[in-house]
Design an enzyme around this catalytic site. Structure first.
Site, PDB file in Angstrom:
ATOM      1  N   GLU A   1       0.649  -1.144   0.138  1.00 45.66           N
ATOM      2  CA  GLU A   1      -0.033   0.049  -0.015  1.00 45.66           C
ATOM      3  C   GLU A   1       0.931   1.156   0.012  1.00 45.66           C
ATOM      4  O   GLU A   1       0.626   2.370  -0.762  1.00 45.66           O
ATOM      5  CB  GLU A   1      -0.900  -0.172   1.184  1.00 45.66           C
ATOM      6  CG  GLU A   1      -1.834  -1.064   1.416  1.00 45.66           C
ATOM      7  CD  GLU A   1      -1.581  -2.478   1.856  1.00 45.66           C
ATOM      8  OE1 GLU A   1      -0.123  -2.703   1.748  1.00 45.66           O
ATOM      9  OE2 GLU A   1      -2.235  -3.137   2.098  1.00 45.66           O
TER      10      GLU A   1
ATOM     11  N   CYS B   1      -1.200  -0.049   7.328  1.00 47.24           N
ATOM     12  CA  CYS B   1      -1.722   0.470   5.819  1.00 47.24           C
ATOM     13  C   CYS B   1      -3.206   0.755   5.778  1.00 47.24           C
ATOM     14  O   CYS B   1      -3.612   1.758   4.911  1.00 47.24           O
ATOM     15  CB  CYS B   1      -1.488  -0.847   5.077  1.00 47.24           C
ATOM     16  SG  CYS B   1       0.339  -1.208   4.490  1.00 47.24           S
TER      17      CYS B   1
ATOM     18  N   ARG C   1      10.957 -22.635  -8.866  1.00 44.40           N
ATOM     19  CA  ARG C   1      11.897 -22.459  -8.021  1.00 44.40           C
ATOM     20  C   ARG C   1      12.104 -20.954  -7.706  1.00 44.40           C
ATOM     21  O   ARG C   1      12.372 -20.661  -6.842  1.00 44.40           O
ATOM     22  CB  ARG C   1      13.036 -23.072  -8.585  1.00 44.40           C
ATOM     23  CG  ARG C   1      13.374 -24.496  -8.870  1.00 44.40           C
ATOM     24  CD  ARG C   1      14.721 -24.788  -9.386  1.00 44.40           C
ATOM     25  NE  ARG C   1      14.729 -26.355  -9.454  1.00 44.40           N
ATOM     26  CZ  ARG C   1      15.898 -26.938  -9.897  1.00 44.40           C
ATOM     27  NH1 ARG C   1      16.945 -26.123 -10.487  1.00 44.40           N
ATOM     28  NH2 ARG C   1      15.973 -28.328  -9.823  1.00 44.40           N
TER      29      ARG C   1
ATOM     30  N   ASP D   1      23.001 -37.398  -8.638  1.00 44.39           N
ATOM     31  CA  ASP D   1      22.530 -36.338  -9.700  1.00 44.39           C
ATOM     32  C   ASP D   1      23.526 -35.401  -9.656  1.00 44.39           C
ATOM     33  O   ASP D   1      23.973 -34.558 -10.786  1.00 44.39           O
ATOM     34  CB  ASP D   1      21.111 -35.759  -9.872  1.00 44.39           C
ATOM     35  CG  ASP D   1      20.270 -36.791  -9.863  1.00 44.39           C
ATOM     36  OD1 ASP D   1      20.438 -38.036 -10.272  1.00 44.39           O
ATOM     37  OD2 ASP D   1      19.149 -36.545  -9.879  1.00 44.39           O
TER      38      ASP D   1
ATOM     39  N   ARG E   1      17.629 -21.196 -13.387  1.00 46.74           N
ATOM     40  CA  ARG E   1      18.425 -20.835 -14.549  1.00 46.74           C
ATOM     41  C   ARG E   1      17.571 -20.123 -15.769  1.00 46.74           C
ATOM     42  O   ARG E   1      17.972 -20.014 -16.855  1.00 46.74           O
ATOM     43  CB  ARG E   1      19.006 -22.009 -15.203  1.00 46.74           C
ATOM     44  CG  ARG E   1      20.025 -22.687 -14.212  1.00 46.74           C
ATOM     45  CD  ARG E   1      21.044 -23.498 -15.045  1.00 46.74           C
ATOM     46  NE  ARG E   1      20.293 -25.021 -14.969  1.00 46.74           N
ATOM     47  CZ  ARG E   1      20.350 -25.976 -14.108  1.00 46.74           C
ATOM     48  NH1 ARG E   1      20.607 -25.551 -12.785  1.00 46.74           N
ATOM     49  NH2 ARG E   1      19.592 -26.961 -14.351  1.00 46.74           N
TER      50      ARG E   1
ATOM     51  N   GLU F   1      11.831 -31.827  -4.585  1.00 48.09           N
ATOM     52  CA  GLU F   1      12.271 -32.145  -5.996  1.00 48.09           C
ATOM     53  C   GLU F   1      12.697 -33.623  -6.182  1.00 48.09           C
ATOM     54  O   GLU F   1      13.126 -34.086  -7.105  1.00 48.09           O
ATOM     55  CB  GLU F   1      13.137 -31.446  -6.667  1.00 48.09           C
ATOM     56  CG  GLU F   1      12.363 -30.117  -7.156  1.00 48.09           C
ATOM     57  CD  GLU F   1      13.137 -29.664  -8.659  1.00 48.09           C
ATOM     58  OE1 GLU F   1      13.485 -30.274  -9.414  1.00 48.09           O
ATOM     59  OE2 GLU F   1      13.505 -28.190  -8.277  1.00 48.09           O
TER      60      GLU F   1
ATOM     61  N   GLY G   1      14.522 -37.617  -3.846  1.00 49.77           N
ATOM     62  CA  GLY G   1      14.000 -38.624  -4.857  1.00 49.77           C
ATOM     63  C   GLY G   1      12.736 -39.201  -4.371  1.00 49.77           C
ATOM     64  O   GLY G   1      12.077 -39.005  -3.565  1.00 49.77           O
ATOM     65  N   ALA G   2      12.647 -40.499  -4.760  1.00 46.15           N
ATOM     66  CA  ALA G   2      11.429 -41.296  -4.694  1.00 46.15           C
ATOM     67  C   ALA G   2      11.088 -41.652  -3.261  1.00 46.15           C
ATOM     68  O   ALA G   2       9.981 -41.509  -2.553  1.00 46.15           O
ATOM     69  CB  ALA G   2      11.515 -42.682  -5.249  1.00 46.15           C
TER      70      ALA G   2
HETATM   71  C1  AOF Z   1      -0.020  -5.321   4.159  1.00 47.53           C
HETATM   72  N1  AOF Z   1       0.412  -5.125   3.014  1.00 47.53           N
HETATM   73  O1  AOF Z   1       2.008  -5.612   1.461  1.00 47.53           O
HETATM   74  C2  AOF Z   1       1.975  -6.964   3.443  1.00 47.53           C
HETATM   75  C3  AOF Z   1       1.146  -7.251   4.628  1.00 47.53           C
HETATM   76  O2  AOF Z   1       6.359  -7.714   9.990  1.00 47.53           O
HETATM   77  P1  AOF Z   1       5.448  -6.746   9.489  1.00 47.53           P
HETATM   78  O3  AOF Z   1       5.054  -5.542  10.125  1.00 47.53           O
HETATM   79  O4  AOF Z   1       5.801  -6.379   8.057  1.00 47.53           O
HETATM   80  O5  AOF Z   1       4.209  -7.413   9.290  1.00 47.53           O
HETATM   81  C4  AOF Z   1       3.980  -8.472   8.683  1.00 47.53           C
HETATM   82  C5  AOF Z   1       2.374  -8.890   8.278  1.00 47.53           C
HETATM   83  O6  AOF Z   1       2.041  -7.736   7.468  1.00 47.53           O
HETATM   84  C6  AOF Z   1       2.015 -10.036   7.863  1.00 47.53           C
HETATM   85  O7  AOF Z   1       2.028 -11.230   8.851  1.00 47.53           O
HETATM   86  C7  AOF Z   1       0.999  -9.595   7.188  1.00 47.53           C
HETATM   87  O8  AOF Z   1      -0.330  -9.718   8.215  1.00 47.53           O
HETATM   88  C8  AOF Z   1       1.022  -8.344   6.718  1.00 47.53           C
HETATM   89  N2  AOF Z   1       1.559  -8.358   5.218  1.00 47.53           N
HETATM   90  N3  AOF Z   1       0.165  -6.454   4.878  1.00 47.53           N
HETATM   91  O9  AOF Z   1      -0.976  -4.618   4.471  1.00 47.53           O
HETATM   92  C9  AOF Z   1       1.489  -5.865   2.353  1.00 47.53           C
HETATM   93  N4  AOF Z   1       2.922  -7.664   2.877  1.00 47.53           N
HETATM   94 ZN    ZN Z   2       0.672  -3.012   6.058  1.00 44.13          ZN
END
Ligand code: AOF
Ligand code: ZN
Length: 381
Positions: A70, A102, A202, A218, A225, A315, A317-318
Site C-alpha cells: 500500500e 496500511c 523455483r 545427480d 536458470r 524435488e 527422490g522417490a
Molecule cells: C499489508 N500489505 O504488502 C503485506 C502485509 O512484519 P510486518 O510488520 O511487516 O508485518 C507482517 C504482516 O503484515 C504479515 O503477517 C501480514 O499480516 C501483513 N502483510 N500487509 O497490509 C502488505 N505484505
Molecule cells: Zn501493511
C-alpha cells in the site's frame, strides 16, 4: 472477524478485472518477501466522465517484506489517491510495524473504497484492517477473487494455519511412470518448456529440498536458470542425516553463493560436518522417527517454518517423496509426464498419475511440447 456481512459494499463491474491485474502484479515478489506475503495494491480512479477507470498508483510488497504494498501505491498516486479505489490482494494490515497500519494510510490518503481479496490470518490483522477502513467511512468490498489471491500466498497461509511451510512436491515421470534409473544420474524425462516452468516455480519458492541420495546420484545445481532470474534461486535444503555429502559436490561448492542447509543427525561424523561447514554449508538439526529410523519430517518442517521459510519445493527422490506423502505433508503435487519410456528397470514413482487423479483434485492440466503438466491440490493444511 466482522460478523455482519451487510457492512460490506457489493462488487462493482470492474472489480474482478483490476483485482486479477493486482494478483498478477503480486507474483513479481513471490518467494522474495521472507515471512511476509507478497501483496499488491493498485489505486484506480474513475472520473465518472464516461472514460474507463485508470490506474494511478501501484505497489508490491518490497523484497524482504517491507515496505508493504500500500505504501508504494499511495506514494505513486500522491494526491490522485483522493476519491480513488484501492485494490489490495490481502486485507490491509492493522498493526504498527516500522510504519503505521496500511489501513490507516489508506484512510488518511483519502481513498474512498477498498476492494480486497484474501483474508489475513495474522492475529494482528484478521478483520481489524477492514474495521479501520469502515470506521474511517470507506466502502469495503472483501473476498474478490479471494481464492486466486490465496494461491500466491499459499505458503504464508499454511505457515499460519499449520506452523510449517507450504510444500509442493514435484516429480517428472516417464510415460511408464518411472522417475529415473538407479546409478544413471539424471535421466532427461521432460523437455525445455516444462523445465522452464519448474525453474519459474523455483524462483517463487523459498527453498528447494532433496535427499542426499539424489544429491549424490545427480550432483544437481538446484538453482533458477531462467535468463535474468539467477538472483531468484531458492535456498537449498539437503536431507543428509548421516552426512554422506562431499565438499566437491556442486551444491557444496556453491554454498557461499546460494544458502545451503544440510539436515543432519546430531551424532553425524564431526569431521565431515567440519568440512562441509568450511565450505559455507549451514546445518539444521533433526530427530529420528522412532519407527523408521529416518528423519522425523513433521518436526523438521516445523523447525524450518520457525526459521522463516514459508515455502518448500521437494524435488527428489522417490524415498523422500513417499515420506512426504505418507506424512500428509504435501499441499500441492506436480507430476510432469514426459514422452520417453524408461522400462521395468526404472524407479517407480511413489505416486502415479492414476492414483493422484483418484486421491486429489486436479487444478492445472497443461501441455508443454511433448510433456503433460498435472497439478493436484492435496489440501492437507
Ligand atoms: C499489508 N500489505 O504488502 C503485506 C502485509 O512484519 P510486518 O510488520 O511487516 O508485518 C507482517 C504482516 O503484515 C504479515 O503477517 C501480514 O499480516 C501483513 N502483510 N500487509 O497490509 C502488505 N505484505
Ligand atoms: Zn501493511
Amino acid at each position: 472477524m466482522i460478523a455482519d456481512p451487510s457492512v460490506f459494499s457489493p462488487e462493482q463491474p470492474y472489480d474482478r478485472r483490476f483485482m486479477a491485474a493486482a494478483i498478477r502484479y503480486a507474483r513479481r515478489n513471490v518467494g522474495r518477501t521472507g515471512t511476509n506475503p507478497s501483496v499488491a495494491t493498485l489505486i484506480v480512479r474513475d472520473e465518472g466522465d464516461g472514460r474507463p477507470p485508470r490506474i494511478v498508483g501501484r505497489g508490491v510488497t518490497a523484497l524482504g517484506g517491507r515496505p508493504h504494498a500500500e505504501a508504494g501505491a499511495l506514494a505513486e498516486a500522491g494526491e490522485l489517491a483522493r476519491g480513488a479505489t484501492a485494490y489490495v490482494t490481502l486485507e490491509p494490515c492493522a498493526h504498527h510495524g516500522r510504519t503505521p497500519p496500511c489501513a490507516e494510510a489508506l484512510v488518511t490518503a483519502g481513498i474512498t473504497r477498498v476492494v480486497s481479496a484474501a483474508s489475513d490470518p495474522d492475529p494482528r490483522v484478521d478483520g481489524k484492517g477492514h474495521r479501520i477502513l469502515l470506521d474511517g467511512g470507506l466502502k469495503v468490498t472483501p473476498k474478490v477473487l479471494a481464492e486466486e489471491a490465496a494461491r500466491n500466498i499459499a505458503g504464508y497461509l499454511t505457515r499460519h494455519r499449520s506452523g510449517r511451510p507450504g510444500v509442493t512436491l514435484k516429480m517428472a515421470l516417464s510415460r511408464d511412470g518411472r522417475i529415473g534409473l538407479r546409478g544413471e544420474g539424471q535421466v532427461k524425462i521432460t523437455g525445455p518448456i516444462s523445465n522452464a516452468q519448474t525453474h519459474l516455480i523455483r524462483a517463487q519458492t523459498d527453498a528447494i529440498m532433496i535427499g542426499a541420495g539424489t544429491a549424490l546420484e545427480d550432483d544437481p545445481r538446484l538453482d533458477c536458470r531462467l535468463p535474468g532470474m539467477s538472483d531468484r534461486s531458492p535456498a537449498r535444503i539437503i536431507l543428509d542425516p548421516n552426512l554422506r555429502l562431499s565438499p566437491d559436490m556442486t551444491v557444496v561448492r556453491t554454498a557461499r553463493d546460494t544458502p545451503t542447509f544440510v539436515v543432519a543427525f546430531a551424532d553425524a561424523d564431526p569431521e565431515r560436518r567440519a568440512a562441509l561447514a568450511e565450505a559455507g554449508v549451514s546445518f539444521v538439526a533433526c530427530d529420528t522417527d522412532p519407527e523408521t529410523g529416518r528423519v522425523a519430517l513433521p518436526e523438521l518442517m516445523e523447525d524450518l517454518g520457525a526459521t522463516g521459510i514459508t515455502s518448500i519445493l521437494v524435488e527428489g527422490g522417490a524415498e523422500l517423496a513417499s515420506s512426504f506423502l505418507a506424512d500428509g505433508l504435501v499441499d500441492r503435487l506436480i507430476l510432469v509426464q514426459g514422452g520417453i519410456e524408461i522400462g521395468e528397470a526404472g524407479i517407480l514413482a511413489p505416486v502415479g498419475l492414476a492414483e493422484a487423479r483418484q486421491r486429489f483434485p486436479l487444478v492445472r492440466d497443461q501441455r508443454f511440447g511433448d510433456d503433460h503438466w498435472y497439478e493436484f491440490d492435496c489440501g492437507v493444511a
